[in-house]
Design a protein around this motif. Structure first.
Motif, PDB file in Angstrom:
ATOM      1  N   LYS A  26       0.826  -1.214   0.000  1.00  0.00           N
ATOM      2  CA  LYS A  26       0.000   0.000   0.000  1.00  0.00           C
ATOM      3  C   LYS A  26       0.854   1.255   0.000  1.00  0.00           C
ATOM      4  N   GLU A  27       2.018   1.165   0.616  1.00  0.00           N
ATOM      5  CA  GLU A  27       2.890   2.342   0.699  1.00  0.00           C
ATOM      6  C   GLU A  27       3.577   2.654  -0.618  1.00  0.00           C
ATOM      7  N   GLN A  28       3.460   1.738  -1.583  1.00  0.00           N
ATOM      8  CA  GLN A  28       4.037   1.963  -2.899  1.00  0.00           C
ATOM      9  C   GLN A  28       2.937   2.263  -3.918  1.00  0.00           C
ATOM     10  N   GLU A  29       3.346   2.808  -5.038  1.00  0.00           N
ATOM     11  CA  GLU A  29       2.438   2.985  -6.170  1.00  0.00           C
ATOM     12  C   GLU A  29       2.704   1.856  -7.156  1.00  0.00           C
ATOM     13  N   VAL A  30       1.636   1.188  -7.604  1.00  0.00           N
ATOM     14  CA  VAL A  30       1.809   0.069  -8.548  1.00  0.00           C
ATOM     15  C   VAL A  30       2.059   0.653  -9.935  1.00  0.00           C
ATOM     16  N   SER A  31       3.272   1.100 -10.138  1.00  0.00           N
ATOM     17  CA  SER A  31       3.665   1.694 -11.407  1.00  0.00           C
ATOM     18  C   SER A  31       5.174   1.535 -11.576  1.00  0.00           C
ATOM     19  N   TYR A  32       5.673   1.850 -12.778  1.00  0.00           N
ATOM     20  CA  TYR A  32       7.084   1.643 -13.091  1.00  0.00           C
ATOM     21  C   TYR A  32       7.654   2.821 -13.849  1.00  0.00           C
ATOM     22  N   ASN A  33       8.947   3.016 -13.692  1.00  0.00           N
ATOM     23  CA  ASN A  33       9.660   4.012 -14.471  1.00  0.00           C
ATOM     24  C   ASN A  33       9.708   3.559 -15.930  1.00  0.00           C
TER      25      ASN A  33
END
Length: 208
Positions: A26-33
């Motif tokens: 939850k503390e991360q965003e499910v996305s990528y550079n």
């Protein structure tokens, strides 16, 4: 199943149920550079006189160069060569071979009287030196200065290790069913654990 298709499907499921995921997710965003180009990767390899493991190379060129993942997420390639836990932020030497093939820790740690004293600075500096993780990328910060490593040079090339020296627990290879694991195996295991957490949470919410 194609590993890319499998990963994208699992990421989509996690993203759509992120409110039921673990706290770390939850503390991360499910996305990528943005992905790296083949030219970018070849330039990096030539600069450091190595070749990256094929599965990791495919990931950063087809999924993303850092983002959602184990620990506090996957670090971008250029940042994974910097030892973030050291004040001087030195680069890790990739053109040297990773020196270990089995669990490693200094013998003095087990016998040290931690309640009475603290080791001298010179001893600690030698213990946390980047020489111990030569030939590795620090691909994910686990927390408290500990990290997941991807070995890119030496006999352990392609395997994931855990660097617990910040907690004086040494270096250990990550295993699954008693076997070394690759980057993709490690990453998919992380996704599977998050999906299991989500499914448990959803089941509990419907039976409550």
């Amino acid at each position: 199943m194609n590993w890319k298709k499998e990963i994208l499907e699992k990421l989509a499921f996690i993203k759509s149920h992120i409110e039921s995921a673990s706290l770390g997710a939850k503390e991360q965003e499910v996305s990528y550079n943005p992905c790296l180009s083949e030219e970018d990767i070849v330039t990096f390899e030539h600069k450091h006189c190595i070749t990256l493991p094929e599965d990791y190379k495919s990931f950063i060129s087809e999924i993303g160069n850092g983002g959602f993942g184990p620990g506090h997420g996957l670090l971008p390639l250029d940042k994974s060569i910097v030892d973030f836990k050291l004040r001087a932020k030195p680069n890790i030497s990739l053109n040297e071979k990773f020196p270990y093939s089995d669990n490693w820790n200094e013998e003095w740690i087990a016998s040290f009287d931690w309640e009475e004293e603290y080791p001298e600075t010179e001893i600690v500096d030698a213990y946390i030196s980047t020489a111990h993780i030569a030939g590795c990328l620090q691909i994910s910060h686990f927390g408290h200065g500990c990290a997941f490593l991807l070995v890119v040079n030496g006999n352990e090339k392609g395997h994931i290790w855990f660097d617990g020296r910040a907690d004086y627990s040494g270096l250990v290879p990550k295993l699954k069913d008693g076997q070394r694991i690759s980057f993709i195996e490690w990453f998919v295991t992380f996704l599977d654990m998050e999906i299991e957490n989500i499914n448990k949470s959803l089941t509990n919410s419907t039976t409550a």
